[in-house]
Design an enzyme around this catalytic site. Structure first.
Site, PDB file in Angstrom:
ATOM      1  CB  THR A  62      -6.776   5.971  -0.644  1.00 55.09           C
ATOM      2  OG1 THR A  62      -7.757   5.518  -1.583  1.00 55.09           O
ATOM      3  CG2 THR A  62      -6.207   4.773   0.096  1.00 55.09           C
ATOM      4  CG  ASP A  80      -9.337   3.840  -5.688  1.00 53.61           C
ATOM      5  OD1 ASP A  80      -9.772   4.985  -5.484  1.00 53.61           O
ATOM      6  OD2 ASP A  80      -9.051   3.039  -4.772  1.00 53.61           O
ATOM      7  CD  GLU A 112      -3.157  -0.795   0.357  1.00 46.57           C
ATOM      8  OE1 GLU A 112      -3.578   0.379   0.300  1.00 46.57           O
ATOM      9  OE2 GLU A 112      -3.651  -1.734  -0.293  1.00 46.57           O
TER      10      GLU A 112
END
Length: 260
Positions: free
Chosen positions: A67, A62, A44
């Site tokens: 995020t 995405d 990640e």
């Protein structure tokens, strides 16, 4: 002579029990859990230092909005909203509390409306607060880690399988549609039985990873499958079902090692 024989037998049994106990250590063991966090962080955040990721935040394009944090909480999927709600409950008036109305509005979308321009800066400020850090830890466990590990245990999977489930849960979410964890598991079950149903653990995990790859390739932002190919599949091919260090793997071409 009898005493010596009994002592030998006792040591043999004790040794076997110790080995069995060691082999059965699952991902809830603090050291194993830390290994799992490092593995996820390598994929990640391109770093083994997962505790440095509380302040991470970006839009990775995405369609999930921002995020952020140690597990990739997203403004578009609800888990970031729940995290900030928990933080506000534990520390009213914190620097992120004012964004709750906006987070509720953008939930389910990729929009930043009401968050820009200062949300990312304020997130990084909040990330220095131990209350927010603990809230991230707790939400990670509640939404992702505990459900994944519990399901893996029910399926008869050891530490590697538990991690495989957890990593899939982190990326794809705990839903039941074909691109979420539940759908991926359903696809795997159609191909192989897990140990709890009398199946072979390696065969089943390969089926799960095949289904996971298919789900990843269906989303442009996740089409790089190296976290499966050169991490999880490597551990599986090595027969390391207990996820015991030393561990060596690659993600996105970068090499990593956990020595112990």
């Amino acid at each position: 002579m009898l005493t010596a024989t009994l002592l030998t037998l006792s040591l043999t049994v004790t040794g076997a029990a110790t080995a069995s106990t060691s082999a059965s250590v699952d991902l809830t063991d603090p050291h194993k859990k830390d290994i799992a966090m490092q593995l996820v962080s390598s994929a990640e955040n391109s770093s083994l230092d997962w505790k440095a990721q509380y302040g991470y935040i970006e839009d990775i394009k995405d369609d999930r909005g921002y995020t952020a944090g140690i597990i990739g909480f997203c403004s578009g999927t609800g888990d970031m909203l729940e995290l900030v709600e928990l933080y506000a409950e534990r520390k009213p008036g914190n620097v992120l509390a004012k964004y709750l109305p906006a987070l509720r509005k953008v939930n389910g979308t990729a929009s930043h409306m009401g968050l820009d321009p200062n949300f990312t800066k304020d997130w990084k400020t909040a990330a220095k607060d131990s209350v927010f850090q603990q809230a991230q830890n707790d939400e990670r466990d509640r939404v992702y880690f505990n459900p994944a590990v519990n399901q893996a245990k029910q399926d008869g999977l050891r530490a590697l399988g538990q991690f495989v489930y957890y990593d899939a849960m982190v990326m794809h979410g705990p839903g039941s549609d074909k691109l979420s964890f539940g759908g991926i598991r359903k696809s795997a079950l159609a191909k192989a039985k897990p140990p709890a149903q009398g199946g072979n653990e390696v065969t089943y995990l390969n089926a799960f990873l095949d289904a996971r790859k298919a789900a990843m390739k269906a989303e442009e932002a996740h089409e790089d499958t190296t976290r499966v190919d050169t991490m999880q599949r490597v551990f599986l091919k090595n027969g390391n079902l207990d996820l015991d260090p030393p561990l060596t793997w690659k993600v996105y071409g970068d090499s990593y090692t956990i020595k112990k």
